[in-house]
Design a protein around this motif. Structure first.
Motif, PDB file in Angstrom:
ATOM      1  N   THR A  11       0.833  -1.199   0.000  1.00  0.00           N
ATOM      2  CA  THR A  11       0.000   0.000   0.000  1.00  0.00           C
ATOM      3  C   THR A  11       0.869   1.251   0.000  1.00  0.00           C
ATOM      4  N   ILE A  12       1.960   1.218   0.790  1.00  0.00           N
ATOM      5  CA  ILE A  12       2.829   2.389   0.860  1.00  0.00           C
ATOM      6  C   ILE A  12       3.509   2.631  -0.486  1.00  0.00           C
ATOM      7  N   ILE A  13       3.986   1.549  -1.128  1.00  0.00           N
ATOM      8  CA  ILE A  13       4.634   1.707  -2.439  1.00  0.00           C
ATOM      9  C   ILE A  13       3.660   2.306  -3.445  1.00  0.00           C
ATOM     10  N   VAL A  14       2.449   1.725  -3.516  1.00  0.00           N
ATOM     11  CA  VAL A  14       1.463   2.217  -4.480  1.00  0.00           C
ATOM     12  C   VAL A  14       1.105   3.672  -4.174  1.00  0.00           C
ATOM     13  N   THR A  15       0.902   3.984  -2.903  1.00  0.00           N
ATOM     14  CA  THR A  15       0.513   5.345  -2.518  1.00  0.00           C
ATOM     15  C   THR A  15       1.593   6.354  -2.885  1.00  0.00           C
ATOM     16  N   ILE A  16       2.845   6.033  -2.582  1.00  0.00           N
ATOM     17  CA  ILE A  16       3.930   6.983  -2.847  1.00  0.00           C
ATOM     18  C   ILE A  16       4.070   7.238  -4.355  1.00  0.00           C
ATOM     19  N   PHE A  17       4.170   6.167  -5.139  1.00  0.00           N
ATOM     20  CA  PHE A  17       4.405   6.377  -6.567  1.00  0.00           C
ATOM     21  C   PHE A  17       3.195   6.993  -7.253  1.00  0.00           C
ATOM     22  N   SER A  18       2.016   6.589  -6.828  1.00  0.00           N
ATOM     23  CA  SER A  18       0.818   7.180  -7.417  1.00  0.00           C
ATOM     24  C   SER A  18       0.761   8.674  -7.123  1.00  0.00           C
ATOM     25  N   THR A  19       1.099   9.053  -5.897  1.00  0.00           N
ATOM     26  CA  THR A  19       1.027  10.469  -5.529  1.00  0.00           C
ATOM     27  C   THR A  19       2.077  11.281  -6.285  1.00  0.00           C
ATOM     28  N   ILE A  20       3.280  10.728  -6.421  1.00  0.00           N
ATOM     29  CA  ILE A  20       4.306  11.425  -7.202  1.00  0.00           C
ATOM     30  C   ILE A  20       3.808  11.609  -8.639  1.00  0.00           C
ATOM     31  N   GLY A  21       3.250  10.543  -9.207  1.00  0.00           N
ATOM     32  CA  GLY A  21       2.751  10.610 -10.583  1.00  0.00           C
ATOM     33  C   GLY A  21       1.631  11.622 -10.733  1.00  0.00           C
ATOM     34  N   VAL A  22       0.677  11.580  -9.814  1.00  0.00           N
ATOM     35  CA  VAL A  22      -0.469  12.488  -9.880  1.00  0.00           C
ATOM     36  C   VAL A  22      -0.001  13.941  -9.776  1.00  0.00           C
ATOM     37  N   LEU A  23       0.959  14.195  -8.871  1.00  0.00           N
ATOM     38  CA  LEU A  23       1.450  15.561  -8.717  1.00  0.00           C
ATOM     39  C   LEU A  23       2.176  16.019  -9.978  1.00  0.00           C
ATOM     40  N   ALA A  24       3.008  15.134 -10.549  1.00  0.00           N
ATOM     41  CA  ALA A  24       3.766  15.510 -11.744  1.00  0.00           C
ATOM     42  C   ALA A  24       2.828  15.851 -12.896  1.00  0.00           C
ATOM     43  N   THR A  25       1.855  14.972 -13.184  1.00  0.00           N
ATOM     44  CA  THR A  25       0.955  15.251 -14.306  1.00  0.00           C
ATOM     45  C   THR A  25       0.117  16.494 -14.022  1.00  0.00           C
ATOM     46  N   ALA A  26      -0.297  16.678 -12.759  1.00  0.00           N
ATOM     47  CA  ALA A  26      -1.145  17.830 -12.441  1.00  0.00           C
ATOM     48  C   ALA A  26      -0.371  19.139 -12.564  1.00  0.00           C
ATOM     49  N   ILE A  27       0.876  19.158 -12.070  1.00  0.00           N
ATOM     50  CA  ILE A  27       1.660  20.395 -12.130  1.00  0.00           C
ATOM     51  C   ILE A  27       1.962  20.755 -13.582  1.00  0.00           C
ATOM     52  N   LEU A  28       2.408  19.756 -14.358  1.00  0.00           N
ATOM     53  CA  LEU A  28       2.736  20.020 -15.764  1.00  0.00           C
ATOM     54  C   LEU A  28       1.506  20.502 -16.534  1.00  0.00           C
ATOM     55  N   SER A  29       0.377  19.815 -16.362  1.00  0.00           N
ATOM     56  CA  SER A  29      -0.823  20.192 -17.118  1.00  0.00           C
ATOM     57  C   SER A  29      -1.341  21.554 -16.668  1.00  0.00           C
ATOM     58  N   ALA A  30      -1.348  21.782 -15.356  1.00  0.00           N
ATOM     59  CA  ALA A  30      -1.859  23.061 -14.858  1.00  0.00           C
ATOM     60  C   ALA A  30      -0.991  24.205 -15.378  1.00  0.00           C
ATOM     61  N   PHE A  31       0.317  23.967 -15.463  1.00  0.00           N
ATOM     62  CA  PHE A  31       1.207  25.007 -15.992  1.00  0.00           C
ATOM     63  C   PHE A  31       0.876  25.278 -17.461  1.00  0.00           C
ATOM     64  N   ALA A  32       0.689  24.208 -18.231  1.00  0.00           N
ATOM     65  CA  ALA A  32       0.351  24.383 -19.647  1.00  0.00           C
ATOM     66  C   ALA A  32      -0.957  25.154 -19.799  1.00  0.00           C
ATOM     67  N   PHE A  33      -1.953  24.796 -19.025  1.00  0.00           N
ATOM     68  CA  PHE A  33      -3.262  25.443 -19.168  1.00  0.00           C
ATOM     69  C   PHE A  33      -3.255  26.886 -18.667  1.00  0.00           C
ATOM     70  N   SER A  34      -2.424  27.186 -17.680  1.00  0.00           N
ATOM     71  CA  SER A  34      -2.507  28.529 -17.108  1.00  0.00           C
ATOM     72  C   SER A  34      -1.505  29.509 -17.734  1.00  0.00           C
ATOM     73  N   ARG A  35      -0.356  29.022 -18.262  1.00  0.00           N
ATOM     74  CA  ARG A  35       0.679  29.945 -18.736  1.00  0.00           C
ATOM     75  C   ARG A  35       0.977  29.843 -20.224  1.00  0.00           C
ATOM     76  N   LEU A  36       0.874  28.648 -20.790  1.00  0.00           N
ATOM     77  CA  LEU A  36       1.319  28.490 -22.180  1.00  0.00           C
ATOM     78  C   LEU A  36       0.145  28.669 -23.120  1.00  0.00           C
ATOM     79  N   ASN A  37       0.488  29.035 -24.342  1.00  0.00           N
ATOM     80  CA  ASN A  37      -0.542  29.241 -25.341  1.00  0.00           C
ATOM     81  C   ASN A  37      -0.307  28.237 -26.465  1.00  0.00           C
ATOM     82  N   PHE A  38      -1.277  27.374 -26.687  1.00  0.00           N
ATOM     83  CA  PHE A  38      -1.081  26.391 -27.752  1.00  0.00           C
ATOM     84  C   PHE A  38      -2.399  26.174 -28.490  1.00  0.00           C
ATOM     85  N   PRO A  39      -2.317  25.749 -29.751  1.00  0.00           N
ATOM     86  CA  PRO A  39      -3.541  25.572 -30.537  1.00  0.00           C
ATOM     87  C   PRO A  39      -4.457  24.516 -29.903  1.00  0.00           C
TER      88      PRO A  39
END
Lengths: 279, 288
Positions: free
Chosen positions: A78-106
């Motif tokens: 459970t700890i392994i799944v929780t840690i890696f899942s949380t790292i993954g969720v944070l990475a995708t969320a930060i990257l996507s939120a940055f793209a949506f809030s700061r970058l301009n793309f078609p």
């Protein structure tokens, strides 16, 4: 008149506290009963007439439950799944939120609304195909089967985009002038400035992971790959009528999250409230 | 903001891949599979495309029972939870000592595992040694076979779920109540308006958006009830399938009977129910 009013006020106050205390007792009752039951002897737990409290608390039930099934292994999984899942969720969320809030793309607006549209899909509808996909990838009984499909959470992306959008544009422009790269700007300015929102997301995800049940159950057969919630259910069928052990095991599963909650409840309550008020 | 470039997609890539593979693709596949008759998951073959699965689905007594049970469940759990939570939230919001302590307690069920606490509830409902029957016996009420008799299966499930869902509702209502300006209440105190009028004229309109939000979210999550059933009856759907729900049916058809077509058809029905509820929510949200 004023005397009558005073009496009415006292009655109202007493009633108010009575209802609140009753409600609190109703809420706490399963937790209290769980802990009380976990401390009884086998004879006490099935005594007739029933005994409310154990005469001597049986703390050894916890050690016995811990050893009766591979709980250390379940915890580790459970700890392994929780840690890696949380790292993954944070990475995708930060990257996507940055793209949506700061970058301009078609197609930005379209992609954003498509992302939001996925919130309407009940996850239960997706498990059938995802189970087939995981089987075909030969990922049954692996950690990645429990981590990868849930590595992107649109709700968190949405929440973080809102926070990132509040960071003034002038900061971004100043960084551009200083020849600061987008990635560096994201990591050095955006992430630290939104530390508390990111913490909230991490905690909510940790709680969700710790409590997740159906998907890990589907993609694991090997008992060494079970997470704690699956192991607990299996333990219940094995332990039969040893309810004091089942209650001890339930307490062991619930306690880490309760401790996290008591220490970090500000973040959790804020995060859940925001989800309600924003949408 | 800078000029348009494809760079945004590099940042979106990780999320996009996961969503395409594990959300978009399975959504389309579920729709397709629901029309494949005699579908074989391994070979990917099917006999023909048609409405056979939907015919079988609505001809299946278990599914209609699951729909009926789920609807009864939703109709009881959501309003009960909202009414009780509203009462608690209003009391919490009035000048109270230990407000933080109460709030911490009331929110506790939200963070705890449904599975673990469901095992506790199954022990509370135990007809011989359970706490509930012990308490009832103080009032001279005979043992109730909570989990063993079909007619008590849904009521047991509903009690457990109301307990669980109140946590979220109380939190949302309390947050809503705190946005109502204090001046409104002070004015009513000066006019010595009766409490119940203050409640209907100030409190309820003030948190109407939260109430409608709690209703919709409650409906959506209640339609997906599954873990609660699993933990109360150790993986079964109650005595004689009396507490079978839609998600339980989907899971059972695809995981135990390997009937992917039928399971997908049931999943599409669930999707449509949730879609309608979401659209209703959006429309209500827009009106404000």
């Amino acid at each position: 008149m004023s005397k009558k009013r005073k009496i009415m006020n006292i009655i109202a106050t007493v009633l108010k506290y009575a209802i609140l205390i009753l409600g609190a007792l109703f809420t706490l009752m399963p937790f209290l009963w769980m802990i009380i039951s976990s401390l009884k002897t086998p004879a006490e737990i099935t005594a007739i007439p029933p005994k409310l409290l154990p005469s001597v608390p049986q703390w050894s039930n916890y050690a016995e439950a811990w050893k009766a099934a591979p709980f250390p292994r379940y915890f580790l999984n459970t700890i392994i799944v929780t840690i890696f899942s949380t790292i993954g969720v944070l990475a995708t969320a930060i990257l996507s939120a940055f793209a949506f809030s700061r970058l301009n793309f078609p197609g930005k607006k379209l992609v954003f609304s498509l992302f939001l549209a996925t919130l309407m899909i009940p996850g239960e509808m997706l498990i059938i195909t995802n189970f087939i996909t995981i089987t075909k990838l030969k990922w049954i009984d692996t950690y990645q089967a429990m981590i990868v499909p849930y590595m992107s959470n649109v709700f968190y992306i949405y929440l973080l985009t809102q926070f990132f959008s509040q960071v003034p544009d002038s900061l971004y422009l100043a960084a551009k002038v200083d020849k600061c790269s987008d990635f560096k700007f994201m990591m050095k300015i955006m992430v630290p400035m939104n530390k508390s929102a990111i913490t909230t997301i991490a905690i909510l995800n940790i709680i969700g992971c710790w409590n997740s049940f159906l998907w890990p159950l589907l993609v694991t057969n090997d008992r060494n790959m079970r997470v704690i919630s699956n192991g607990l259910v299996r333990f219940q069928t094995e332990a039969g009528s040893d309810y004091q052990l089942i209650m001890a095991a339930s307490t062991i599963m619930v306690m880490p999250i309760i401790i996290v909650y008591l220490f970090l409840r500000k973040y959790i309550i804020e995060g859940v409230t925001q989800s309600g008020l924003k949408s | 903001m800078e000029k348009k470039s494809m760079k945004g997609y590099i940042y979106l890539m990780p999320a996009l891949i996961v969503i395409l593979l594990f959300t978009a693709y399975p959504l389309i596949r579920a729709f397709l599979m629901s029309f494949y008759e005699d579908y074989n998951m391994i070979s990917g073959e099917y006999s023909r495309i048609g409405l056979g699965n939907y015919k079988d689905l609505f001809g299946d007594k278990d599914f209609t029972k699951a729909l009926r049970n789920t609807s009864i469940y939703v109709v009881f759990v959501v309003p009960c939870s909202i009414a009780l939570s509203l009462l608690i939230a209003v009391l919490l919001n009035s000048n109270i000592k230990c407000q933080g302590l109460f709030q911490t307690i009331f929110f506790l069920p939200y963070v705890t595992s449904v599975i673990a606490i469901g095992l506790v509830w199954s022990w509370i409902f135990n007809s011989n040694y359970g706490l509930l029957n012990i308490i009832l016996s103080w009032f001279g009420i005979d043992k109730v076979q909570w989990l063993n008799k079909p007619k008590y299966a849904l009521p047991s499930l509903i009690i457990f779920s109301v307990w669980k869902s109140m946590a979220f509702d109380i939190l949302i209502f309390l947050a809503g109540l705190q946005t109502i300006p204090k001046d409104l209440y002070n004015a009513s105190r000066v006019d010595s308006t009766p409490r119940w009028r203050v409640f209907w004229k100030i409190t309820v309109p003030g948190i109407a958006p939260m109430i409608s939000y709690a209703f919709i979210m409650g409906f959506i999550s209640a339609f997906k009830v599954y873990n609660e059933v699993f933990s109360l009856w150790g993986g079964k759907a109650g005595p004689a399938n009396s507490a079978i729900t839609v998600v339980y049916y989907i899971y059972d058809k695809f995981y135990n009977s390997h009937n992917y077509g039928l399971a997908s058809a049931a999943a599409v029905i669930l999707f449509l129910i949730i879609l309608v509820l979401t659209i209703v929510q959006r429309m209500m949200g827009r009106k404000k």
